[in-house]
Write a protein that holds these residues in place. Structure first.
Motif: not given
Length: 512
Positions: A125-129, A244-247
């Motif tokens: 997911i882009p934007g989260v590790v 996904d919503m977080i990202a």
């Protein structure tokens, strides 16, 4: 306060925390050292990167006990085998940092990279590790510590447990501490039998409410039975959608801001507690030095009293003097008359007799000094052993450096040298050479009454007190040298000044 000034404050806080080590093992020190490391991890891994960069991904750590299925869950969320799941329990491995290739550049210099191995997957997911952390109950101490550090670095902690183990005290205590520190938490209950789904959910929800986690997301994954590979996609679909919503929304930024805001008050309190711990260590070091200095006082006072009362001249030294001073002895004429007869040729014999007597007294003095030093060392060791500080290493170092025989020889020889210096003030003596006068003054200062009488009759009585004071100074120096070893060992323990931590804590007031 601007972002630049906040970043500067965080950097100065990190510097102060790096210096603020707690070298002494004493009640509470291990907990405070853990707190210091925790603060460093939070500041370096979570707060500072988000201050310096707007596009730093949200760090989401999957943590839990062994066998909870963390690795399988992470693999299933990204739909590929990016981290190895193991059937060996507890699992001991390197943390895996799973991220999308688009986050590679911004995470390249992130301090989190030093804690584990980065894995890039196009399906991530882009934007989260996603961080697959070592087990909280790993058999390896370093892995347990690393797991705790990763939790401190998290913007969000996903606590993974199973229907069979969700009541484990270790994991729940860790979850409670994370929540108290302001870390946003979610819970995944894995391997839940379908027939027990409702009862387990009800019990777990009650636990979460009691802990103040009633608003934390709860995800439940049904038991899949014996299987290899990924979980069915429908089992992780809800978790993936939430991530996904977080990202893709500002939820991740809000989550980060909320965690940071919750951290700052606790950060200030922890800085003040750590400053108190540093001061406690400073006081403990001073207390150890005071105890070392106090330990030499009783044996020193006993030694000084014996010197002032002339007790070292008693016994064998007096017997030796009397054997030379009795009728027919080489010292008999010196004892009975004020000056020798004309052509008296026995000066060398008298010098030798006085010196022999002085040597006996000198030996007795060295024995007494040895006893005093051994007693002082024993008292110092006992005082340090009974202290709240673990002084085993410090005591071993001090005792290795103490050379009692050397102290005795140096001190006793110093007195001999002092006697020679005092003798230089005496004019020609009718009975003795300068070497004999030095021995006579030593005998008199040690308390041999016959030597005192001879000194008085020959007009050098005033030098006896000088000789005695010189002896007192030498034994003072000897005991001081021993205690100074302990003081020096304590002084070598480096404790950072707490002032910097208190200053940094005061600067966070604007954020509390």
């Amino acid at each position: 306060m601007s972002r630049t000034s906040i970043a500067d404050l965080v950097l100065r806080t990190i510097e102060a925390l790096r210096d603020a080590t707690l070298p002494l093992t004493m009640p509470g020190s291990s907990e405070m050292e853990a707190s210091r490391k925790q603060l460093l991890t939070q500041l370096e891994s979570r707060i500072l990167p988000h201050i310096n960069e707007d596009d730093v991904p949200t760090i989401i750590v999957f943590g839990g006990s062994s066998g909870a299925g963390k690795s399988t869950l992470v693999n299933s969320i990204v739909r590929t085998e990016v981290t190895q799941a193991s059937v060996i329990r507890p699992t001991t491995r390197t943390p895996m940092l799973v991220m999308h290739p688009s986050d590679h550049k911004v995470m390249d210099d992130h301090v989190l990279g030093s804690m584990g191995q980065s894995v890039f997957a196009a399906s991530a997911i882009p934007g989260v590790v996603l961080v697959d952390a070592p087990d909280l109950d790993s058999v390896d101490d370093s892995n347990r510590e690393l797991s705790a550090r990763l939790l401190d670095a998290a913007d969000l902690w996903i606590f993974v447990t199973t229907a069979a183990r969700y009541g484990d005290a270790l994991a729940w205590n860790t979850l409670r501490r994370a929540h108290e520190r302001g870390v946003t938490c979610a819970i995944v209950l894995d391997r839940v039998p379908r027939r027990a789904m409702q009862s387990v959910r009800t019990d777990l929800t009650k636990r979460m409410v009691n802990m103040g986690l009633e608003n934390a997301p709860l995800f439940i994954i049904a038991d899949q039975g014996a299987h290899d590979g990924l979980l069915p996609e429908n089992e992780t679909q809800e978790i993936r959608a939430w991530l996904d919503m977080i990202a893709t929304t500002n939820m991740g930024e809000s989550l980060i801001d909320r965690t940071t805001r919750a951290t700052l008050p606790a950060l200030r309190d922890e800085l003040l507690r750590l400053a108190d711990a540093l001061e406690a260590q400073e006081h403990a070091i001073q207390d150890l030095k005071d105890k070392a200095l106090e330990s030499v006082q009783p044996p020193l006072e006993k030694l000084r009293t014996n010197i002032r009362h002339g007790r070292f001249g008693q016994g064998a030294p007096t017997a030796s003097w009397l054997s030379f001073a009795s009728t027919g002895g080489v010292l008999s004429a010196m004892v009975s008359r004020n000056s020798p007869r004309l052509f008296d040729r026995k000066r060398t014999a008298r010098d030798n007799a006085v010196t022999v007597t002085f040597d006996i007294l000198y030996a007795a003095l060295k024995v007494a000094l040895s006893q005093a030093l051994v007693t002082a060392r024993t008292r110092a060791n006992e005082a340090w052993r009974n202290d709240v500080v673990d002084t085993a290493t410090l005591r071993a170092q001090a005792n290795q450096e103490i050379d009692i025989d050397s102290i005795i020889e140096k001190s006793a020889q110093a007195w001999k040298n002092d006697l020679v210096q005092i003798t230089q003030q005496v004019h020609d003596h009718p009975w003795l050479s300068p070497a004999g006068i030095a021995s006579l003054l030593g005998c008199a200062a040690g308390g041999i009454s016959g030597a005192i009488s001879v000194a008085r009759n020959s007009g050098i009585e005033s030098y006896i007190e000088l000789a005695r004071e010189a002896l007192l100074a030498c034994v003072d120096d000897a005991l001081a040298e021993l205690s100074n070893v302990y003081v020096r060992v304590a002084d070598e323990v480096s404790v950072c000044d707490s002032t910097q931590l208190r200053l940094r804590a005061s600067e966070y007031l604007a954020h509390v």
